[in-house]
Design a protein around this motif. Structure first.
Motif, short mmCIF file in Angstrom:
data_model
loop_
_atom_site.label_atom_id
_atom_site.label_comp_id
_atom_site.label_asym_id
_atom_site.label_seq_id
_atom_site.Cartn_x
_atom_site.Cartn_y
_atom_site.Cartn_z
N ILE A 78 51.89 40.61 43.98
CA ILE A 78 50.61 40.87 44.66
C ILE A 78 50.06 42.21 44.23
CG2 ILE A 78 49.48 41.24 46.89
CD1 ILE A 78 51.49 39.32 48.14
N GLY A 79 50.94 43.22 44.13
CA GLY A 79 50.51 44.55 43.72
C GLY A 79 49.88 44.56 42.35
N ALA A 80 50.47 43.84 41.41
CA ALA A 80 49.91 43.78 40.05
C ALA A 80 48.55 43.08 40.06
CB ALA A 80 50.88 43.05 39.12
N CYS A 81 48.46 41.98 40.81
CA CYS A 81 47.18 41.26 40.91
C CYS A 81 46.13 42.12 41.61
CB CYS A 81 47.37 39.95 41.67
SG CYS A 81 48.38 38.72 40.83
N LEU A 82 46.57 42.89 42.61
CA LEU A 82 45.65 43.76 43.33
C LEU A 82 45.13 44.86 42.41
CD1 LEU A 82 44.25 44.62 45.93
CD2 LEU A 82 46.40 45.71 46.66
N ALA A 83 46.00 45.41 41.57
CA ALA A 83 45.56 46.42 40.61
C ALA A 83 44.50 45.85 39.68
CB ALA A 83 46.76 46.93 39.81
N ASP A 84 44.70 44.62 39.22
CA ASP A 84 43.72 43.96 38.36
C ASP A 84 42.38 43.82 39.07
OD1 ASP A 84 45.33 43.68 36.15
OD2 ASP A 84 45.98 41.66 36.64
N GLU A 85 42.43 43.39 40.34
CA GLU A 85 41.19 43.19 41.10
C GLU A 85 40.45 44.51 41.30
OE1 GLU A 85 39.58 40.51 42.31
OE2 GLU A 85 41.00 39.22 41.28
N LEU A 86 41.19 45.56 41.62
CA LEU A 86 40.55 46.85 41.89
C LEU A 86 39.92 47.42 40.62
CD1 LEU A 86 43.21 48.45 44.28
CD2 LEU A 86 40.98 47.49 44.90
N VAL A 87 40.64 47.31 39.50
CA VAL A 87 40.09 47.79 38.23
C VAL A 87 38.86 46.97 37.84
CG1 VAL A 87 40.54 48.02 35.76
CG2 VAL A 87 42.27 48.75 37.40
N LYS A 88 38.94 45.67 38.03
CA LYS A 88 37.83 44.78 37.70
C LYS A 88 36.58 45.12 38.53
CE LYS A 88 38.89 40.50 38.10
NZ LYS A 88 39.11 39.16 38.71
N ASN A 89 36.83 45.52 39.79
CA ASN A 89 35.72 45.83 40.69
C ASN A 89 35.26 47.28 40.59
OD1 ASN A 89 35.75 43.19 41.65
ND2 ASN A 89 37.12 43.66 43.35
N GLY A 90 35.81 48.03 39.62
CA GLY A 90 35.33 49.39 39.38
C GLY A 90 35.88 50.43 40.33
N ILE A 91 37.10 50.23 40.84
CA ILE A 91 37.70 51.22 41.74
C ILE A 91 37.82 52.56 41.02
CG2 ILE A 91 40.08 50.68 41.08
CD1 ILE A 91 38.98 51.48 44.66
N MET A 92 37.55 53.62 41.75
CA MET A 92 37.72 54.96 41.18
C MET A 92 39.19 55.30 41.05
SD MET A 92 34.79 57.17 43.18
CE MET A 92 35.39 56.65 44.79
N SER A 93 39.57 55.88 39.93
CA SER A 93 40.95 56.29 39.72
C SER A 93 40.95 57.62 38.99
CB SER A 93 41.70 55.24 38.89
OG SER A 93 42.98 55.73 38.53
N LEU A 94 41.88 58.48 39.36
CA LEU A 94 42.02 59.78 38.70
C LEU A 94 43.01 59.71 37.54
CD1 LEU A 94 42.12 62.14 41.83
CD2 LEU A 94 40.15 61.39 40.49
N ASN A 95 43.64 58.53 37.36
CA ASN A 95 44.58 58.39 36.25
C ASN A 95 43.85 58.49 34.92
OD1 ASN A 95 46.59 57.96 38.12
ND2 ASN A 95 46.43 55.74 38.02
N HIS A 97 44.44 57.26 32.13
CA HIS A 97 44.38 56.03 31.35
C HIS A 97 43.47 54.99 32.01
CE1 HIS A 97 47.54 57.59 28.81
NE2 HIS A 97 48.32 57.78 29.86
N ASN A 98 42.84 55.37 33.12
CA ASN A 98 41.97 54.46 33.86
C ASN A 98 42.70 53.16 34.21
OD1 ASN A 98 39.55 53.82 35.14
ND2 ASN A 98 38.79 52.67 33.38
N SER A 99 43.94 53.30 34.61
CA SER A 99 44.77 52.16 34.97
C SER A 99 45.62 52.55 36.16
CB SER A 99 45.66 51.76 33.78
OG SER A 99 46.47 50.68 34.11
N LEU A 100 45.88 51.60 37.05
CA LEU A 100 46.66 51.90 38.24
C LEU A 100 48.15 51.74 37.99
CD1 LEU A 100 43.75 51.37 39.38
CD2 LEU A 100 44.86 50.49 41.43
N TYR A 101 48.95 52.55 38.70
CA TYR A 101 50.38 52.39 38.70
C TYR A 101 50.77 51.42 39.82
CZ TYR A 101 50.35 56.76 35.97
OH TYR A 101 50.11 57.71 35.02
N VAL A 102 51.77 50.59 39.57
CA VAL A 102 52.32 49.69 40.59
C VAL A 102 53.82 49.96 40.63
CG1 VAL A 102 52.61 47.31 41.36
CG2 VAL A 102 50.54 47.96 40.10
N ILE A 103 54.29 50.58 41.73
CA ILE A 103 55.68 51.02 41.79
C ILE A 103 56.35 50.58 43.09
CG2 ILE A 103 55.19 53.01 40.31
CD1 ILE A 103 55.30 54.78 42.80
N THR A 104 57.67 50.66 43.10
CA THR A 104 58.47 50.30 44.27
C THR A 104 59.46 51.41 44.55
OG1 THR A 104 58.31 47.95 43.74
CG2 THR A 104 60.04 48.60 45.26
#
Length: 214
Positions: A78-95, A97-104
């Motif tokens: 779910i976390g990986a899919c959520l990252a895809d959705e947020l990036v697709k929808n233009g979520i702001m990120s300070l990373n 690489h303009n990509s979200l981290y998904v960690i446990t």
């Protein structure tokens, strides 16, 4: 068999998401509950996990920045899919690489939640979205928030498939299912559990990963 009593509760937000519930007498690490929510398919089958992520993303696509999704209860798909959705929808990120981290996180031998040195840069000074399968008493969320803040993370949101609580430490919990969808749901301390007082057998020990019948 426990699952012989199972039935489905559809989501009001997305009819492709169904929560499988089983009435009975169940024990968690902190409480006793009268319903077990089987979220296995929602967490591990890609099609359903993607629908869960799509619904969760609506809470964040026009609001706060997210850099890292911290997954609990086996919610990594779910976390990986959520990252895809947020990036697709233009979520702001300070990373950068303009990509979200998904960690446990990890739990040490004392049950303490920790992030190893290699993961700490993905938490420190990062905008964190905490993702869980379920929240009953709110203690797991409280412990997770304390840990994330200890490592320097900035909490920007909490999402769960099911939550009996509306907020914890002033942070709202965004959930797809709540007690409004399951009005008969109840949680008790082990000492005050009416099923135990009536000497009713515990059906299973449950947590965010699943159940073990007794």
């Amino acid at each position: 068999m426990l699952l012989d009593r199972e039935y489905e509760v559809p989501s009001n937000d997305n009819r492709k998401i169904n929560l499988r519930v089983v009435p009975g007498h169940f024990a968690t690490t902190q409480s006793h509950i009268n319903f077990y929510m089987d979220m296995t398919v929602l967490k591990v089958r890609h099609k359903e996990a993607a629908e869960v992520a799509k619904t969760m993303a609506k809470e964040y696509q026009y609001s706060k920045p997210i850099d890292t999704i911290v997954c609990m209860d086996g919610c990594e798909i779910i976390g990986a899919c959520l990252a895809d959705e947020l990036v697709k929808n233009g979520i702001m990120s300070l990373n950068r690489h303009n990509s979200l981290y998904v960690i446990t996180p990890e739990f040490d031998s004392n049950g303490q939640m920790i992030f190893r040195d290699n993961l700490q840069p993905m938490v420190r000074n990062k905008n964190i979205l905490l993702l869980l399968a379920s929240a009953t008493t709110g203690r797991t969320i409280a412990r997770s928030l304390e840990c994330i803040r200890y490592y320097g993370g900035i909490i920007q949101g909490i999402s769960a498939i099911f939550s009996a609580a509306k907020e914890i430490y002033g942070e709202p919990i965004h959930s797809i299912f709540s007690t409004e969808d399951l009005p008969e749901y109840q949680t008790f301390s082990p000492e005050e559990c009416p099923h135990c007082k009536n000497k009713e057998k515990i059906d299973a020990i449950v947590n965010g990963f699943g159940y073990s019948e007794l």
